[in-house]
Design an enzyme around this catalytic site. Structure first.
Site, PDB file in Angstrom:
ATOM      1  N   PRO A  48       0.457  -6.625  -2.857  1.00 26.88           N
ATOM      2  CA  PRO A  48       1.693  -5.901  -3.189  1.00 26.88           C
ATOM      3  C   PRO A  48       2.835  -6.851  -3.487  1.00 26.88           C
ATOM      4  O   PRO A  48       3.089  -7.805  -2.748  1.00 26.88           O
ATOM      5  CB  PRO A  48       1.959  -5.086  -1.919  1.00 26.88           C
ATOM      6  CG  PRO A  48       0.588  -4.819  -1.378  1.00 26.88           C
ATOM      7  CD  PRO A  48      -0.198  -6.074  -1.669  1.00 26.88           C
ATOM      8  N   CYS A  49       3.547  -6.573  -4.590  1.00 27.14           N
ATOM      9  CA  CYS A  49       4.532  -7.529  -5.100  1.00 27.14           C
ATOM     10  C   CYS A  49       5.947  -7.238  -4.647  1.00 27.14           C
ATOM     11  O   CYS A  49       6.853  -8.027  -4.898  1.00 27.14           O
ATOM     12  CB  CYS A  49       4.486  -7.553  -6.632  1.00 27.14           C
ATOM     13  SG  CYS A  49       4.942  -5.972  -7.389  1.00 27.14           S
ATOM     14  N   GLN A  50       6.200  -6.112  -3.963  1.00 20.77           N
ATOM     15  CA  GLN A  50       7.568  -5.746  -3.621  1.00 20.77           C
ATOM     16  C   GLN A  50       8.306  -6.821  -2.823  1.00 20.77           C
ATOM     17  O   GLN A  50       9.511  -7.004  -3.006  1.00 20.77           O
ATOM     18  CB  GLN A  50       7.583  -4.420  -2.841  1.00 20.77           C
ATOM     19  CG  GLN A  50       7.202  -3.215  -3.660  1.00 20.77           C
ATOM     20  CD  GLN A  50       5.697  -2.969  -3.657  1.00 20.77           C
ATOM     21  OE1 GLN A  50       4.924  -3.833  -3.263  1.00 20.77           O
ATOM     22  NE2 GLN A  50       5.301  -1.789  -4.081  1.00 20.77           N
TER      23      GLN A  50
END
Length: 406
Positions: free
Chosen positions: A79-81
């Site tokens: 996940p890139c958040q």
């Protein structure tokens, strides 16, 4: 070749792996809507995902002991958040940071190679130490975090291992090659910058570099403003062609005075990608899946949409749908509208027969988080080639040993 895919999303990277010849032993994704998209395509018997062993849930809860030893590849985009330009930028302090889980799975499975993808934001100066921390963990996955150790202290210890040449008996090690990539340079009709971290187990002796770019902006400018081949291909009359943008006049003049680009093809544009897709408001039945008009697009400072004659801006995915009113096309008359789900899928190089499950907001989030299928295939095919050559070298060495012992 056998693979495991983590954080599969709607399947962009996984489909690229399949096209490159990898067979998944596990495909893991926690998001319900993304899993529903894959299951819907399995129900429709879509070939690339037909036999995927999909597991809905957290990668940390999966039974990795069920995966046999000797697999070829672990792949995924954590996940890139925690690192995205629009996120809260928490990095290690963000509970959504799945890099520790990724390293743990690499350590457990000891694949011959891995492909890890993430956002450009990971390379920002504010994350420099943490980015190095990620790379060193992937390089030395068996040098684990101790119970009373901070990540900064762990980084320092990993740096000491690195500078000593791994002399501390670290065991499993990988040669890791990080590369910042613009997808447009590989024929994707989208200016999408992402970091790929590709690693090969050190004992394989593989020397690898990221595949050479195949497309360029200069080649596009040459086709548009020097030869006019781009406009002719799209049957746009001379009087209807736009003027050369003022900021590009000198660049075009230079290109006109030089030999044409020979090694690279023109960047693919929005017009190239969507040339045969009808306006979603047309009354005539068009037969395209997920191609419904979405109202509400508007322009405001910093959010101006994607011109037809350039690759699209990066498709975005926010926590609550499309952020900031982007993911729009700018039509020839200057008006804007949102890309439909099918148009967005084209820009991410998903096949037209692959359907997306959920509301417009959910499907656009899946697409905004995805790896372009074609880019995933390019990277995976290059990795597969190196692994195959390494296997041939090992087998040839074994045969020489057998002959010498005969």
């Amino acid at each position: 070749m056998k693979a495991v895919e983590l954080f599969a999303g709607a399947g962009g990277l996984g489909m690229g792996l399949s096209l490159a010849g990898f067979e998944p032993l596990a495909v893991v994704e926690w998001d319900k809507w993304a899993c529903d998209t894959i299951r819907e395509n399995q129900r429709r018997d879509y070939p690339l995902v037909r036999n995927w062993p999909l597991h809905g849930g957290d990668v940390r809860d999966f039974n990795w002991d069920s995966i046999p030893g000797g697999i070829d590849l672990v792949a995924g985009g954590p996940p890139c958040q925690p690192f995205s330009m629009g996120g809260r930028h928490g990095a290690h302090g963000d509970k959504r940071d799945m890099f520790p889980a990724t390293v743990d799975i690499v350590r457990r499975l000891q694949p011959r190679a891995f492909i890890v993808e993430n956002v450009k934001g990971l390379t920002r100066s504010s994350f420099a130490n943490y980015f190095q921390y990620i790379l060193l963990q992937l390089e030395f996955p068996e040098v684990t975090l101790r119970g009373n150790e901070t990540w900064a202290d762990h980084l320092k210890r990993l740096q000491e291992v690195k500078t000593s040449g791994g002399a501390h008996g670290t065991g499993l090690t990988y040669n890791v090659i990080p590369t910042l990539v613009n997808a447009a340079n590989y024929g994707i009709p989208q200016k999408r910058e992402r970091v790929f971290m590709v690693g090969f187990r050190a004992d394989l002796g593989i020397e690898w570099s990221f595949p050479r770019a195949t497309h360029s902006f200069d080649a596009l400018l040459h086709a548009q403003w020097v030869t006019g081949a781009y406009w002719e291909k799209h049957r746009i009359a001379r009087h209807s062609r736009p003027a050369i943008p003022a900021q590009l006049e000198k660049r075009v003049a230079r290109l006109a005075s030089e030999p044409p680009p020979s090694r690279e093809k023109p960047w693919r544009t929005v017009r190239d990608a969507l040339w045969d897709v009808p306006d979603p408001r047309a009354r005539k039945r068009h037969g395209f899946l997920n191609h419904n008009f979405q109202d509400g697009a508007r322009v405001y400072p910093g959010h101006t949409g994607s011109p037809l004659d350039l690759p699209a801006k990066t498709l975005k995915a926010g926590d609550h749908g499309v952020p900031g009113g982007e993911n729009m096309m700018v039509r020839d008359d200057g008006t804007v509208r949102y890309f439909t789900v099918r148009e967005s899928a084209r820009l991410q190089t998903f096949p037209d027969g692959f359907v997306f499950h959920g509301s417009w907001t959910e499907t656009m989030r899946q697409l905004g988080n995805a790896v372009p299928v074609a880019l995933g295939r390019i990277v995976a095919a290059s990795v597969a080639e190196q692994l195959a050559e390494a296997a041939i070298r090992v087998r040839a060495s074994e045969r020489r040993d057998e002959r010498s012992q005969a």
